[in-house]
Design an enzyme around this catalytic site. Structure first.
Site, mmCIF file in Angstrom:
data_model
loop_
_atom_site.group_PDB
_atom_site.id
_atom_site.type_symbol
_atom_site.label_atom_id
_atom_site.label_comp_id
_atom_site.label_asym_id
_atom_site.label_seq_id
_atom_site.Cartn_x
_atom_site.Cartn_y
_atom_site.Cartn_z
ATOM 1 C CE LYS A 119 -3.783 -2.076 0.281
ATOM 2 N NZ LYS A 119 -3.381 -3.622 -0.241
ATOM 3 C CG ASP A 120 0.677 5.664 -2.128
ATOM 4 O OD1 ASP A 120 1.929 5.675 -2.017
ATOM 5 O OD2 ASP A 120 -0.136 6.722 -2.369
ATOM 6 C CE LYS A 121 6.768 8.522 3.735
ATOM 7 N NZ LYS A 121 8.190 8.941 3.555
#
Length: 609
Positions: free
Chosen positions: A277-279
């Protein structure tokens, strides 16, 4: 934040200092211009628009994606010095550089700020059973086998440091002795439990020394014990894997797992997950870990920053990458300029038609060396160019996958392992984006004879008599490879032309290095998001959240109180997407603007400050 007007968005690539990239654009433009010339002979295209003029724009930073390879490509330091990052972005890519040139909706675009706060972008994982992951329970499953809470506090910090060094073979000691200050059987039992549960791989025994009791910790099974937690210490009736929900803020998945590993004193490879998942977001996903108790995991909530663990359960299986249905997004676009009518048109189009399933900008990196150029050079066996692209000093090139290659080389001195970090698949994505733009330009938003659809996992061509049975939402296009077929119309020839221009043979996509042999795959050209909802809200303070998160609800935080007639307007939107699709491409279709960091940085450097 200042709104900057785009008088026009050119589909042609802007001037670049990189002659190689200019050559790529000339090749691609020739193919597109040939298509346009043929198209002018009389065929009309309905409901297909190019990048609009007179579009106002604000910054759109990064993307959420499932593929770990892309997380490596996007590994640039957005939180670093604004001057250096802005300078790096001057040499980055725009959408048209990677074939992203078309829209499917007819509404007029408008501007909005995505991720002004990372909390404006929330991702909830959707498991293979269709269940959306939520953090809504901090309780720990009751288990008589679990040690007491005192286990986590009985050892001193000095004891823990010595035990960790012993566990990880960081010194020459073969054992660690812990004096039992309050010598009771209960106290000794707690120390035994603490060492065994907090430091997997260590055994303990009690010894008398000079009239005092000591707990002696030692390695029982050599160095393999750390990688394989002690099997006999885990109850047979309990599933070997503790599954839990990980809620994280402004951290990517691998960073979070590395932090958990450090606190638990275990190797990261005992964790498994379904997707990265994205930061720059708040994300909620399921994680599984081998033979670590829910009690130990829950204890970390007292000391971790920016993430929480909950919804614990024991199961007999780990998680597998890609074993998910998709992700549900909750997104806030702040300071929007569109009228209510524009917003309604945009969101209805997203719900009813969808968006072009382009590979988003993060697929191609953010630096002066486009990843697809390296991928293409590898496929050509042009190793001089590969090394030149990797090693030649360039502004903004010291980021992402190049660093990964060098780190791997420094660690292993294995050229094959280092080169595996190179983004060969990025070239496939580059070809696919260009070809889908050409397909939309040629034939519009309807299925036509010669298109490809999937029957099960097998691609077949649409025949003339069956074309009425299919819509644009059924059509797929191939990523080039040795195990795919191509459309039986102009686009099939366009694939060949593009690869010939790149000195590649479409009929011979096998590579003498197996890791670089591309089998190909099929990808739907239009994605229609599910569970689409939206709301326009007014607000005055750009720092206040516009919705509550899972953690807010658990902590009993009230809903934000918003003014009825605020200075600013925001679009709150929700939608679900399948794996390996890009939320920014859906948002691009709503706003009708270039989502590249390069373009947005040039338009509005305020974001970087």
């Amino acid at each position: 934040m200042e709104t900057v007007e785009m008088n026009s968005v050119s589909l042609k690539r802007p001037h670049s200092e990189d002659d190689v990239t200019n050559a790529d654009e000339i090749k691609r433009q020739k193919i597109l211009e040939k298509s346009k010339a043929e198209n002018d002979s009389g065929q009309s295209i309905e409901n297909v628009t190019e990048q609009p003029e007179d579009t106002k724009s604000e910054i759109i930073p990064t993307e959420e994606s499932e593929e770990q390879e892309e997380e490596e490509l996007e590994d640039s330091d957005e939180d670093g010095d604004p001057e250096s990052f802005a300078d790096m972005m001057k040499h980055g890519l725009t959408e048209s550089d990677v074939g992203i040139t078309k829209f499917v909706s007819s509404h007029k675009g408008f501007s909005g700020i995505l991720k002004e706060r990372y909390s404006d972008f929330v991702v909830h994982e959707i498991g293979k059973d269709g269940r959306v992951s939520h953090l809504d329970d901090f309780s720990v499953p009751v288990d008589d086998e679990d040690p007491s809470e005192e286990t986590f506090t009985v050892l001193s910090d000095e004891d823990k440091q010595r035990l960790e060094e012993l566990q990880l073979f960081k010194n020459k000691e073969t054992s660690v002795a812990i004096e039992v200050i309050e010598d009771t059987k209960e106290k000794r039992t707690i120390i035994h439990q603490a060492v065994k549960s907090l430091f997997p791989g260590l055994e303990t025994k009690t010894e008398d020394r000079d009239g005092k009791k000591y707990i002696i910790a030692y390695h029982a099974a050599g160095k393999k014990a750390l990688a394989n937690p002690r099997k006999h210490s885990w109850p047979k009736s309990r599933g070997s894997y503790c599954h839990f929900v990980l809620y994280k803020e402004n951290k990517d998945t691998m960073d979070a797992i590395n932090v958990l590993s450090k606190f638990l004193r275990v190797k990261p490879n005992i964790f498994s997950y379904m997707g990265t998942k994205d930061k720059r977001a708040i994300t909620v996903q399921e994680i599984a870990v081998l033979r670590i108790t829910a009690q130990r995991l829950a204890h970390l909530n007292k000391c971790l920053m920016n993430f929480k663990l909950g919804n614990f359960s024991y199961k007999n299986h780990p998680l597998k990458l890609g074993e998910l249905q998709g992700n549900h997004f909750t997104v806030v676009l702040r300071n929007i300029t569109g009228t209510d009518e524009q917003i309604e048109q945009a969101m209805h189009s997203l719900r009813e038609i969808g968006f072009i399933n382009y590979y988003g900008m993060q697929r191609f990196g953010t630096t002066a060396v486009p990843t697809y150029q390296i991928g293409r050079a590898i496929l050509q066996n042009n190793w001089n160019e590969v090394m030149d692209l990797i090693l030649k000093p360039r502004p903004g090139a010291e980021k992402g996958y190049l660093v990964k290659c060098r780190e791997e080389w420094a660690k292993t001195k294995d050229p094959a392992a280092a080169l595996k970090k190179l983004p060969v698949k990025s070239y496939q994505s580059y070809v696919w984006n260009n070809m889908v733009s050409k397909r939309i330009e040629e034939y519009g938003l309807k299925a036509v004879p010669g298109d490809l659809i999937l029957k099960g996992a097998t691609a077949v061509h649409i025949e003339e008599g069956d074309v009425g049975n299919y819509t644009i939402h059924d059509v797929v296009m191939p990523l080039p490879g040795f195990d795919v077929i191509y459309p039986k119309h102009k686009i099939g020839e366009a694939y060949k032309e593009m690869l010939v221009a790149d000195n590649l043979d479409i009929n011979n996509m096998r590579h003498k290095i197996r890791d670089y042999s591309l089998s190909g795959a099929y990808r739907k050209i239009i994605i229609r998001p599910q569970n689409v909802n939206w709301e326009v809200v007014a607000y005055d303070d750009p720092k206040i959240p516009l919705f509550t998160t899972d953690l807010d609800k658990l902590e009993g935080k009230p809903l934000p109180v918003l003014p009825t007639d605020g200075k600013f307007r925001a679009l709150k939107m929700e939608f679900s997407l399948p794996p390996s699709t890009y939320a920014t491409m859906a948002i691009r279709e709503v706003l009708k603007m270039d989502t590249s960091i390069k373009n947005q940085t040039q338009l509005n450097t305020t974001w970087l400050r």
